[in-house]
Scaffold this motif. Structure first.
Motif, mmCIF file in Angstrom:
data_model
loop_
_atom_site.group_PDB
_atom_site.id
_atom_site.type_symbol
_atom_site.label_atom_id
_atom_site.label_comp_id
_atom_site.label_asym_id
_atom_site.label_seq_id
_atom_site.Cartn_x
_atom_site.Cartn_y
_atom_site.Cartn_z
ATOM 1 N N VAL A 1 54.327 8.215 -13.191
ATOM 2 C CA VAL A 1 53.701 8.945 -12.085
ATOM 3 C C VAL A 1 52.315 8.353 -11.792
ATOM 4 O O VAL A 1 51.938 8.170 -10.623
ATOM 5 N N ALA A 2 51.552 8.029 -12.833
ATOM 6 C CA ALA A 2 50.220 7.439 -12.643
ATOM 7 C C ALA A 2 50.322 6.088 -11.940
ATOM 8 O O ALA A 2 49.525 5.782 -11.044
ATOM 9 N N CYS A 3 51.302 5.274 -12.332
ATOM 10 C CA CYS A 3 51.477 3.964 -11.691
ATOM 11 C C CYS A 3 51.827 4.110 -10.218
ATOM 12 O O CYS A 3 51.297 3.387 -9.371
ATOM 13 N N VAL A 4 52.699 5.044 -9.914
ATOM 14 C CA VAL A 4 53.063 5.283 -8.517
ATOM 15 C C VAL A 4 51.838 5.767 -7.736
ATOM 16 O O VAL A 4 51.584 5.313 -6.616
ATOM 17 N N GLY A 5 51.054 6.634 -8.334
ATOM 18 C CA GLY A 5 49.838 7.130 -7.677
ATOM 19 C C GLY A 5 48.844 6.014 -7.402
ATOM 20 O O GLY A 5 48.257 5.944 -6.314
ATOM 21 N N MET A 6 48.655 5.129 -8.375
ATOM 22 C CA MET A 6 47.733 4.010 -8.168
ATOM 23 C C MET A 6 48.245 3.067 -7.078
ATOM 24 O O MET A 6 47.467 2.550 -6.281
ATOM 25 N N ALA A 7 49.555 2.841 -7.045
ATOM 26 C CA ALA A 7 50.130 1.962 -6.020
ATOM 27 C C ALA A 7 49.932 2.557 -4.625
ATOM 28 O O ALA A 7 49.576 1.842 -3.684
ATOM 29 N N ILE A 8 50.139 3.858 -4.490
ATOM 30 C CA ILE A 8 49.948 4.510 -3.187
ATOM 31 C C ILE A 8 48.482 4.435 -2.765
ATOM 32 O O ILE A 8 48.173 4.135 -1.601
ATOM 33 N N ALA A 9 47.570 4.682 -3.687
ATOM 34 C CA ALA A 9 46.137 4.614 -3.371
ATOM 35 C C ALA A 9 45.740 3.191 -2.972
ATOM 36 O O ALA A 9 44.993 2.994 -2.005
ATOM 37 N N ALA A 10 46.229 2.194 -3.705
ATOM 38 C CA ALA A 10 45.901 0.798 -3.380
ATOM 39 C C ALA A 10 46.441 0.423 -1.998
ATOM 40 O O ALA A 10 45.756 -0.242 -1.207
ATOM 41 N N PHE A 11 47.656 0.874 -1.697
ATOM 42 C CA PHE A 11 48.238 0.606 -0.386
ATOM 43 C C PHE A 11 47.382 1.218 0.719
ATOM 44 O O PHE A 11 47.119 0.577 1.752
ATOM 45 N N ALA A 12 46.924 2.452 0.523
ATOM 46 C CA ALA A 12 46.100 3.130 1.530
ATOM 47 C C ALA A 12 44.779 2.397 1.750
ATOM 48 O O ALA A 12 44.334 2.219 2.890
ATOM 49 N N VAL A 13 44.155 1.934 0.656
ATOM 50 C CA VAL A 13 42.876 1.231 0.781
ATOM 51 C C VAL A 13 43.069 -0.106 1.487
ATOM 52 O O VAL A 13 42.282 -0.478 2.376
ATOM 53 N N LEU A 14 44.106 -0.850 1.108
ATOM 54 C CA LEU A 14 44.368 -2.138 1.759
ATOM 55 C C LEU A 14 44.682 -1.960 3.244
ATOM 56 O O LEU A 14 44.213 -2.729 4.085
ATOM 57 N N ALA B 1 43.669 0.463 5.199
ATOM 58 C CA ALA B 1 42.421 0.814 5.892
ATOM 59 C C ALA B 1 41.530 -0.415 6.071
ATOM 60 O O ALA B 1 40.915 -0.601 7.125
ATOM 61 N N GLY B 2 41.480 -1.267 5.043
ATOM 62 C CA GLY B 2 40.670 -2.489 5.142
ATOM 63 C C GLY B 2 41.183 -3.427 6.216
ATOM 64 O O GLY B 2 40.401 -3.988 6.997
ATOM 65 N N ARG B 3 42.502 -3.596 6.270
ATOM 66 C CA ARG B 3 43.090 -4.456 7.308
ATOM 67 C C ARG B 3 42.820 -3.894 8.692
ATOM 68 O O ARG B 3 42.519 -4.624 9.634
ATOM 69 N N ARG B 4 42.926 -2.571 8.832
ATOM 70 C CA ARG B 4 42.659 -1.938 10.126
ATOM 71 C C ARG B 4 41.198 -2.140 10.519
ATOM 72 O O ARG B 4 40.894 -2.434 11.679
ATOM 73 N N MET B 5 40.290 -1.995 9.554
ATOM 74 C CA MET B 5 38.861 -2.168 9.846
ATOM 75 C C MET B 5 38.575 -3.595 10.311
ATOM 76 O O MET B 5 37.853 -3.813 11.285
ATOM 77 N N ILE B 6 39.153 -4.578 9.625
ATOM 78 C CA ILE B 6 38.934 -5.980 10.012
ATOM 79 C C ILE B 6 39.529 -6.259 11.383
ATOM 80 O O ILE B 6 38.926 -6.939 12.218
ATOM 81 N N ARG B 7 40.721 -5.719 11.641
ATOM 82 C CA ARG B 7 41.378 -5.929 12.932
ATOM 83 C C ARG B 7 40.559 -5.325 14.077
ATOM 84 O O ARG B 7 40.512 -5.878 15.179
ATOM 85 N N ASP B 8 39.879 -4.201 13.815
ATOM 86 C CA ASP B 8 39.113 -3.517 14.858
ATOM 87 C C ASP B 8 37.711 -4.080 15.049
ATOM 88 O O ASP B 8 37.000 -3.642 15.950
ATOM 89 N N MET B 9 37.310 -5.060 14.241
ATOM 90 C CA MET B 9 35.968 -5.635 14.385
ATOM 91 C C MET B 9 35.866 -6.440 15.678
ATOM 92 O O MET B 9 36.827 -7.080 16.105
ATOM 93 N N ASP B 10 34.677 -6.398 16.298
ATOM 94 C CA ASP B 10 34.452 -7.195 17.504
ATOM 95 C C ASP B 10 34.440 -8.683 17.168
ATOM 96 O O ASP B 10 34.961 -9.492 17.916
ATOM 97 N N VAL B 11 33.797 -9.016 16.053
ATOM 98 C CA VAL B 11 33.694 -10.412 15.624
ATOM 99 C C VAL B 11 34.389 -10.525 14.268
ATOM 100 O O VAL B 11 34.054 -9.795 13.340
ATOM 101 N N PRO B 12 35.336 -11.445 14.143
ATOM 102 C CA PRO B 12 36.040 -11.598 12.859
ATOM 103 C C PRO B 12 35.075 -11.997 11.737
ATOM 104 O O PRO B 12 34.064 -12.658 11.991
ATOM 105 N N PRO B 13 35.389 -11.618 10.488
ATOM 106 C CA PRO B 13 34.500 -11.927 9.368
ATOM 107 C C PRO B 13 34.210 -13.423 9.213
ATOM 108 O O PRO B 13 33.091 -13.804 8.894
ATOM 109 N N ALA B 14 35.198 -14.284 9.442
ATOM 110 C CA ALA B 14 34.966 -15.728 9.303
ATOM 111 C C ALA B 14 33.939 -16.210 10.325
ATOM 112 O O ALA B 14 33.061 -17.031 10.004
#
Length: 94
Positions: free
Chosen positions: A32-45, A47-60
């Motif tokens: 159960v703990a492993c599944v919980g960590m996987a779900i949390a990691a998926f949510a964070v990743l 959100a991070g991808r969405r934040m980068i996609r929504d940026m006016d200027v790409p990080p590079a």
């Protein structure tokens, strides 16, 4: 004189049902703990991808711009330092 010492052998009696139940609950909790960590990691990743996609200027591009600015500031500082050094050397040469 040969004395035989009879040592009482003590044995530990373990309730194997409790040990098995404890091991099963521990394994289930770890799963159960492993599944919980996987779900949390998926949510964070996600959100991070969405934040980068929504940026006016790409990080590079931001990094390249900051690098250019840093190089220009460094060059300007070196030129100012050399100018001040040349001015001091010129005033001492008189």
């Amino acid at each position: 004189m040969n004395h035989h010492h009879h040592q009482s052998q003590r044995t530990i009696e373990i309730d194997t049902r409790l040990v098995t139940t404890g091991a099963a609950l521990t394994a289930a909790g770890a799963a159960v703990a492993c599944v919980g960590m996987a779900i949390a990691a998926f949510a964070v990743l996600k959100a991070g991808r969405r934040m980068i996609r929504d940026m006016d200027v790409p990080p590079a591009q931001q990094a390249a711009t900051k690098w250019r600015q840093a190089k220009e500031a460094s060059r300007a500082g070196m030129e100012a330092w050399q100018s001040a050094s040349d001015a001091q050397n010129g005033s001492h040469a008189r």
